[in-house]
Design a protein around this motif. Structure first.
Motif, PDB file in Angstrom:
ATOM      1  N   GLY A  83      20.293 -18.755   9.747  1.00 10.61           N
ATOM      2  CA  GLY A  83      21.173 -18.055   8.817  1.00 10.61           C
ATOM      3  C   GLY A  83      21.143 -18.613   7.415  1.00 10.61           C
ATOM      4  N   ASN A  84      22.206 -18.283   6.686  1.00  8.92           N
ATOM      5  CA  ASN A  84      22.386 -18.783   5.328  1.00  8.92           C
ATOM      6  C   ASN A  84      23.878 -19.055   5.124  1.00  8.92           C
ATOM      7  N   THR A  85      24.253 -19.370   3.906  1.00  6.87           N
ATOM      8  CA  THR A  85      25.655 -19.695   3.634  1.00  6.87           C
ATOM      9  C   THR A  85      26.574 -18.518   3.924  1.00  6.87           C
ATOM     10  N   ALA A  86      26.145 -17.316   3.575  1.00 11.15           N
ATOM     11  CA  ALA A  86      26.982 -16.131   3.814  1.00 11.15           C
ATOM     12  C   ALA A  86      27.185 -15.881   5.302  1.00 11.15           C
ATOM     13  N   SER A  87      26.127 -16.019   6.106  1.00 10.47           N
ATOM     14  CA  SER A  87      26.273 -15.798   7.547  1.00 10.47           C
ATOM     15  C   SER A  87      27.147 -16.882   8.171  1.00 10.47           C
ATOM     16  N   CYS A  88      27.050 -18.098   7.658  1.00 13.97           N
ATOM     17  CA  CYS A  88      27.884 -19.197   8.143  1.00 13.97           C
ATOM     18  C   CYS A  88      29.362 -18.935   7.830  1.00 13.97           C
ATOM     19  N   THR A  89      29.623 -18.478   6.620  1.00 11.53           N
ATOM     20  CA  THR A  89      30.992 -18.154   6.224  1.00 11.53           C
ATOM     21  C   THR A  89      31.534 -17.010   7.071  1.00 11.53           C
ATOM     22  N   ALA A  90      30.713 -15.995   7.304  1.00 10.80           N
ATOM     23  CA  ALA A  90      31.141 -14.859   8.139  1.00 10.80           C
ATOM     24  C   ALA A  90      31.446 -15.322   9.558  1.00 10.80           C
ATOM     25  N   GLN A  91      30.588 -16.172  10.112  1.00 11.30           N
ATOM     26  CA  GLN A  91      30.825 -16.682  11.467  1.00 11.30           C
ATOM     27  C   GLN A  91      32.136 -17.455  11.541  1.00 11.30           C
ATOM     28  N   GLY A  92      32.388 -18.300  10.551  1.00 14.00           N
ATOM     29  CA  GLY A  92      33.638 -19.051  10.531  1.00 14.00           C
ATOM     30  C   GLY A  92      34.854 -18.145  10.457  1.00 14.00           C
ATOM     31  N   PHE A  93      34.768 -17.106   9.606  1.00 15.07           N
ATOM     32  CA  PHE A  93      35.882 -16.167   9.475  1.00 15.07           C
ATOM     33  C   PHE A  93      36.109 -15.416  10.788  1.00 15.07           C
TER      34      PHE A  93
END
Length: 179
Positions: A83-93
């Protein structure tokens, strides 16, 4: 380091397998309630609560245990990171929102059980308003709580299995303790 990587691989494979089994079980629960609704059968309040809990559990399991490191940034060095930073942030949310909703709905189910079994009430919502409070309030509260870490940029890779609320850069809290 090799022992840690092997441990991480084993944990991720077990997590993905367990997550898939949980998703299948949640699917069958949701399917059962959905079929009853199509047949115009009366759906009890407890069935509606279990449906919502299973829905939240399905998506929470999909985004965290099942996808796990696939959503982690590639440069993290995690096993199967894609992934990338955006996918990581989405997963956390999504982890915070869906898993929080699942836990909240489990508490609602326990309270409903106490009211129905211990107090002898009927398994139904007296009004649409009560139904919206029971079924609508938990996701709204979890959504609002899941938004807060966006402002702190707190959704990060936790250095093991997935992205959730974690410090960035990793280890910064241990190098500079708070207080």
């Amino acid at each position: 380091m090799d022992d840690y990587l092997q441990h991480q691989k084993s944990a991720i494979i077990l997590m993905k397998t367990g997550g898939l089994l949980s998703m299948i079980a949640s699917f069958f629960i949701m399917r059962d309630v959905f079929i009853r609704s199509i047949k115009n059968e009366r759906i009890k309040l407890t069935h509606k609560i279990v449906f919502e809990m299973s829905l939240a559990n399905f998506w929470g399991t999909f985004f965290t245990p099942f996808l796990s490191t696939w959503m982690v940034p590639k440069d993290s060095g995690a096993y199967q990171a894609a992934g990338n930073t955006a996918s990581c942030t989405a997963q956390g949310f999504f982890d915070s929102f869906f898993c929080g909703t699942s836990v909240f709905m489990n508490a609602v189910l326990a309270l409903t059980y106490c009211i129905i079994v211990k107090r002898g009430k009927k398994d139904e919502a007296k009004s649409t308003r009560n139904l919206w409070i029971v079924l609508g309030l938990p996701p709204i509260i979890c959504f609002l709580l899941a938004i807060k870490p966006f402002f702190d940029r707190a959704y990060n890779y936790n250095n093991f299995l997935a992205c959730d609320i974690a410090e960035y850069p990793l280890g910064c809290l241990s190098e500079y303790p708070l207080g």
